[in-house]
Design a protein around this motif. Structure first.
Motif, PDB file in Angstrom:
ATOM      1  N   ILE A  10      -6.060  -5.502  -0.825  1.00  0.00           N
ATOM      2  CA  ILE A  10      -5.062  -5.773  -1.864  1.00  0.00           C
ATOM      3  C   ILE A  10      -5.670  -5.659  -3.254  1.00  0.00           C
ATOM      4  CG2 ILE A  10      -5.344  -8.301  -1.922  1.00  0.00           C
ATOM      5  CD1 ILE A  10      -2.202  -8.350  -2.172  1.00  0.00           C
ATOM      6  N   ASN A  11      -6.940  -5.989  -3.400  1.00  0.00           N
ATOM      7  CA  ASN A  11      -7.567  -5.836  -4.712  1.00  0.00           C
ATOM      8  C   ASN A  11      -7.736  -4.371  -5.090  1.00  0.00           C
ATOM      9  OD1 ASN A  11      -7.798  -8.505  -5.644  1.00  0.00           O
ATOM     10  ND2 ASN A  11      -9.544  -8.873  -4.299  1.00  0.00           N
ATOM     11  N   LEU A  12      -8.044  -3.526  -4.120  1.00  0.00           N
ATOM     12  CA  LEU A  12      -8.099  -2.089  -4.414  1.00  0.00           C
ATOM     13  C   LEU A  12      -6.717  -1.547  -4.791  1.00  0.00           C
ATOM     14  CD1 LEU A  12     -10.555  -0.759  -1.686  1.00  0.00           C
ATOM     15  CD2 LEU A  12     -10.908  -0.705  -4.167  1.00  0.00           C
ATOM     16  N   ILE A  13      -5.681  -2.028  -4.118  1.00  0.00           N
ATOM     17  CA  ILE A  13      -4.326  -1.615  -4.475  1.00  0.00           C
ATOM     18  C   ILE A  13      -4.024  -2.020  -5.913  1.00  0.00           C
ATOM     19  CG2 ILE A  13      -1.870  -1.987  -3.990  1.00  0.00           C
ATOM     20  CD1 ILE A  13      -2.674  -2.388  -1.018  1.00  0.00           C
ATOM     21  N   ARG A  14      -4.375  -3.254  -6.272  1.00  0.00           N
ATOM     22  CA  ARG A  14      -4.123  -3.734  -7.636  1.00  0.00           C
ATOM     23  C   ARG A  14      -4.853  -2.881  -8.670  1.00  0.00           C
ATOM     24  NH1 ARG A  14      -5.098  -9.744  -5.328  1.00  0.00           N
ATOM     25  NH2 ARG A  14      -2.912 -10.328  -4.916  1.00  0.00           N
ATOM     26  N   VAL A  15      -6.104  -2.541  -8.362  1.00  0.00           N
ATOM     27  CA  VAL A  15      -6.897  -1.743  -9.298  1.00  0.00           C
ATOM     28  C   VAL A  15      -6.281  -0.366  -9.474  1.00  0.00           C
ATOM     29  CG1 VAL A  15      -9.126  -0.611  -9.638  1.00  0.00           C
ATOM     30  CG2 VAL A  15      -9.047  -2.988  -8.895  1.00  0.00           C
ATOM     31  N   PHE A  25       0.838  -1.202   0.000  1.00  0.00           N
ATOM     32  CA  PHE A  25       0.000   0.000   0.000  1.00  0.00           C
ATOM     33  C   PHE A  25       0.873   1.253   0.000  1.00  0.00           C
ATOM     34  CE2 PHE A  25      -2.012   3.447   2.376  1.00  0.00           C
ATOM     35  CZ  PHE A  25      -3.169   3.634   1.626  1.00  0.00           C
ATOM     36  N   ILE A  26       1.866   1.298   0.872  1.00  0.00           N
ATOM     37  CA  ILE A  26       2.741   2.469   0.941  1.00  0.00           C
ATOM     38  C   ILE A  26       3.474   2.663  -0.387  1.00  0.00           C
ATOM     39  CG2 ILE A  26       4.786   3.468   2.016  1.00  0.00           C
ATOM     40  CD1 ILE A  26       4.016   2.117   4.617  1.00  0.00           C
ATOM     41  N   ALA A  27       4.061   1.594  -0.903  1.00  0.00           N
ATOM     42  CA  ALA A  27       4.835   1.711  -2.134  1.00  0.00           C
ATOM     43  C   ALA A  27       3.972   2.207  -3.283  1.00  0.00           C
ATOM     44  CB  ALA A  27       5.452   0.357  -2.481  1.00  0.00           C
ATOM     45  N   SER A  28       2.763   1.678  -3.374  1.00  0.00           N
ATOM     46  CA  SER A  28       1.864   2.069  -4.463  1.00  0.00           C
ATOM     47  C   SER A  28       1.438   3.520  -4.338  1.00  0.00           C
ATOM     48  CB  SER A  28       0.646   1.145  -4.475  1.00  0.00           C
ATOM     49  OG  SER A  28      -0.278   1.537  -5.455  1.00  0.00           O
ATOM     50  N   GLU A  29       0.992   3.919  -3.152  1.00  0.00           N
ATOM     51  CA  GLU A  29       0.487   5.280  -2.961  1.00  0.00           C
ATOM     52  C   GLU A  29       1.616   6.314  -2.982  1.00  0.00           C
ATOM     53  OE1 GLU A  29      -2.746   6.194  -2.986  1.00  0.00           O
ATOM     54  OE2 GLU A  29      -3.085   4.081  -3.460  1.00  0.00           O
ATOM     55  N   ALA A  30       2.827   5.901  -2.636  1.00  0.00           N
ATOM     56  CA  ALA A  30       3.969   6.819  -2.664  1.00  0.00           C
ATOM     57  C   ALA A  30       4.621   6.881  -4.047  1.00  0.00           C
ATOM     58  CB  ALA A  30       5.006   6.397  -1.627  1.00  0.00           C
ATOM     59  N   GLY A  31       4.123   6.105  -4.991  1.00  0.00           N
ATOM     60  CA  GLY A  31       4.641   6.157  -6.356  1.00  0.00           C
ATOM     61  C   GLY A  31       5.966   5.471  -6.557  1.00  0.00           C
ATOM     62  N   ALA A  75       9.203   0.406  -8.712  1.00  0.00           N
ATOM     63  CA  ALA A  75       9.940  -0.857  -8.622  1.00  0.00           C
ATOM     64  C   ALA A  75       9.528  -1.658  -7.388  1.00  0.00           C
ATOM     65  CB  ALA A  75      11.447  -0.587  -8.599  1.00  0.00           C
ATOM     66  N   GLU A  76       9.391  -0.981  -6.237  1.00  0.00           N
ATOM     67  CA  GLU A  76       8.988  -1.667  -5.004  1.00  0.00           C
ATOM     68  C   GLU A  76       7.563  -2.176  -5.120  1.00  0.00           C
ATOM     69  OE1 GLU A  76       9.487  -2.902  -0.861  1.00  0.00           O
ATOM     70  OE2 GLU A  76      10.657  -2.764  -2.710  1.00  0.00           O
ATOM     71  N   THR A  77       6.699  -1.405  -5.761  1.00  0.00           N
ATOM     72  CA  THR A  77       5.328  -1.855  -5.956  1.00  0.00           C
ATOM     73  C   THR A  77       5.291  -3.143  -6.772  1.00  0.00           C
ATOM     74  OG1 THR A  77       4.484   0.405  -5.853  1.00  0.00           O
ATOM     75  CG2 THR A  77       3.066  -1.234  -6.875  1.00  0.00           C
ATOM     76  N   GLU A  78       6.035  -3.183  -7.863  1.00  0.00           N
ATOM     77  CA  GLU A  78       6.046  -4.380  -8.702  1.00  0.00           C
ATOM     78  C   GLU A  78       6.600  -5.587  -7.933  1.00  0.00           C
ATOM     79  OE1 GLU A  78       4.773  -4.852 -11.655  1.00  0.00           O
ATOM     80  OE2 GLU A  78       4.061  -2.776 -11.741  1.00  0.00           O
ATOM     81  N   ARG A  79       7.648  -5.367  -7.149  1.00  0.00           N
ATOM     82  CA  ARG A  79       8.213  -6.470  -6.362  1.00  0.00           C
ATOM     83  C   ARG A  79       7.197  -7.027  -5.389  1.00  0.00           C
ATOM     84  NH1 ARG A  79      10.378  -7.756  -1.566  1.00  0.00           N
ATOM     85  NH2 ARG A  79       9.953  -5.714  -0.631  1.00  0.00           N
ATOM     86  N   LEU A  80       6.484  -6.131  -4.688  1.00  0.00           N
ATOM     87  CA  LEU A  80       5.523  -6.571  -3.681  1.00  0.00           C
ATOM     88  C   LEU A  80       4.263  -7.145  -4.311  1.00  0.00           C
ATOM     89  CD1 LEU A  80       6.068  -3.668  -1.141  1.00  0.00           C
ATOM     90  CD2 LEU A  80       6.523  -6.092  -0.720  1.00  0.00           C
ATOM     91  N   LEU A  81       3.879  -6.651  -5.472  1.00  0.00           N
ATOM     92  CA  LEU A  81       2.743  -7.260  -6.176  1.00  0.00           C
ATOM     93  C   LEU A  81       3.052  -8.717  -6.508  1.00  0.00           C
ATOM     94  CD1 LEU A  81       1.626  -4.410  -8.596  1.00  0.00           C
ATOM     95  CD2 LEU A  81       0.212  -5.474  -6.824  1.00  0.00           C
TER      96      LEU A  81
END
Length: 515
Positions: A264-269, A238-244, A247-253
């Protein structure tokens, strides 16, 4: 009504006609059992004629009084509920739940209630919900410092009490103490380092404030106590995604690919929309539309469809049909009276942390349920305008988030007032707990102070700015005193900044009807 509701309603009507003998214990028990079934099925209105007759026959019966008061509260007839609770107590009923019911009802009416909550707490000292509500009532009566002390002492004694930590955090934040708003969680987590819910509550308090550094620090400490858990991974995502942090977002996804759930589904969307991948966003949303989480995902799938120029977005949103400005029948003397009352209720220094208000404040509780005669009149006229809107809707359509529900019985899910000042606005948002949403304009700046259009307008179909979507509003509505804008709760909307003055509105969500 569904068949079970209809059967219970028929039983209630028959019992009301027969006036069963309350002196006979089995008959009394059967009678009250039908009432409880009715309340469980959302049929409080149908239970009220019988409960009214029973209360008249047995005014001091605590069980009957409690059920009667609860039914009136469910129907949002708070003044009548307070009268029932008060009459039963005066007649000698001894149930502590009646005192608690009266305290809660008076609090929601905007009447003094802290002393009653204290009495209820003395009768049931183990009930922490009573303590929390006592603190909230005390704060609303000008005793914010005393309320904080009550909550501080309680969370120190009961470190796992999540509702208490949250209430204290909100009280501090809205009182202007942002630096300490989440301070109670640290000692609590130190006292109970194995309590995962407590760590996550601390994380959420900081993440709501977009304090990414503080939130990460909490997760680091939680991981040292709990190890790497799915919930901690999702929180880091959530933090990685919302903070833009791409690379970290893709790793955690990738690390959380097997996990499911609303968060997690809202984060994915949201991540898919940010990346310009509407097909991926749609693929996540579609299965959720047949689950209880559907209200969270309808607003996002419409964004994905709009990006794709998919006509299903128009099928859902129908801006030409569903967005309306409706007059409310209050005269020119009543609006200033209502405005004066609302200004008295805007006592917070900062808006709620999770709300959309910027450059203004928002009231607490459900403002339209208050006791003042002007508010009671405003509620009646406002609901009449909403009823006319509902009666003019197109016919029922299966699967549609607005048209696919019954429309007979309208109740309020929540209501509040927003007071915006110079350059104030609301960020784009929707109301996932509601069915219909409204904004009723009570007082506005002069046209010169408002600024050129669309300053101060409410704009519909505006996606969250952080998603970076190039979608223009469907339309805007210029605010006009005495008029309410009505629209589906799934509709994205925002308030545009204005140059100067005061923009005072009331807003409410209509609950999703059950029949």
């Amino acid at each position: 009504m569904n068949p079970q509701q209809r059967q219970i309603a028929e039983q209630l009507a028959e019992r009301a006609r027969s006036r069963a003998d309350l002196a006979d214990p089995p008959r009394r028990a059967a009678l009250l059992d039908v009432v409880r079934q009715a309340l469980g099925q959302g049929l409080a209105a149908q239970a009220l004629p019988l409960l009214s007759a029973l209360s008249k026959a047995r005014p001091a019966d605590p069980e009957i009084a409690l059920l009667h008061g609860v039914a009136l509260r469910r129907e949002q007839r708070l003044l009548d509920a307070a009268a029932v609770f008060s009459a039963a107590i005066a007649a000698g009923a001894k149930d502590p739940a009646l005192v608690q019911g009266l305290a809660q009802t008076r609090y929601e009416l905007g009447q003094p209630a802290a002393a009653l909550f204290a009495e209820a707490q003395a009768r049931n000292p183990a009930d922490l919900e009573i303590l929390r509500n006592r603190a909230l009532a005390l704060a609303s009566e000008g005793g914010r410092a005393g309320a904080e002390t009550l909550l501080e002492e309680a969370v120190t004694k009961h470190p796992a009490w999540l509702d208490g930590h949250k209430a204290l955090s909100v009280l501090r934040w809205t009182g202007g103490d942002q630096a300490r708003h989440a301070a109670s969680y640290g000692p609590a987590c130190a006292a109970q380092p194995g309590n995962a819910d407590l760590w996550l509550a601390w994380f959420r308090a900081l993440a709501q404030a977009r304090d990414w550094t503080g939130a990460r620090g909490v997760l680091d400490r939680a991981e040292r106590s709990l190890g790497v858990t799915p919930a901690i991974l999702v929180s880091r995502l959530f933090i990685a995604s919302e903070a833009g942090e791409e690379a970290e977002t893709e790793r955690l996804l990738a690390a959380t690919a097997a996990l499911q759930g609303e968060t997690i589904n809202l984060i994915r969307v949201r991540h898919a929309l940010r990346r310009g991948e509407p097909d991926a966003a749609e693929a996540v949303c579609l299965p959720q539309l047949i689950t209880p989480s559907a209200p969270l995902f309808w607003p996002y799938i419409t964004l994905a469809w709009r990006v794709k120029n998919d006509p299903r977005a128009t099928w859902v949103d129908r801006p030409d049909q569903f967005i309306k400005a409706c007059p409310v029948d209050l005269d020119t003397s009543e609006l200033p009276e209502l405005a004066a009352l609302l200004r008295q209720l805007h006592t917070m220094e900062q808006p709620y942390i999770e709300q959309s208000v910027r450059g203004g404040t928002q009231t607490d509780r459900s403002v339209i349920l208050r006791h003042e005669p002007i508010m009671q009149r405003a509620r009646a006229r406002w609901m009449e305008a909403i009823r006319r809107y509902v009666d003019d809707l197109p016919p029922w359509e299966q699967g549609h988030p607005l048209l696919g529900l019954p429309r007979q019985h309208l109740l309020i899910e929540g209501s509040w007032s927003v007071r915006l000042l110079r350059q104030g606005y609301n960020v784009p948002h929707n109301h996932p707990v509601g069915w219909l949403s409204t904004a009723f304009y009570i007082a506005l700046p002069s046209p010169d102070a408002m600024g050129p259009a669309p300053a101060g307008h409410i704009a519909f179909g505006t996606p969250p700015e952080e998603l970076g979507l190039d979608l223009q509003p469907y339309r805007t509505i210029a605010p006009q005193e005495g008029v309410t804008a009505v629209f589906p709760s799934t509709m994205w909307h925002r308030t545009m900044p204005f140059e100067d003055g005061e923009r005072l509105v009331m807003a409410l969500d209509v609950a999703r009807p059950r029949y």
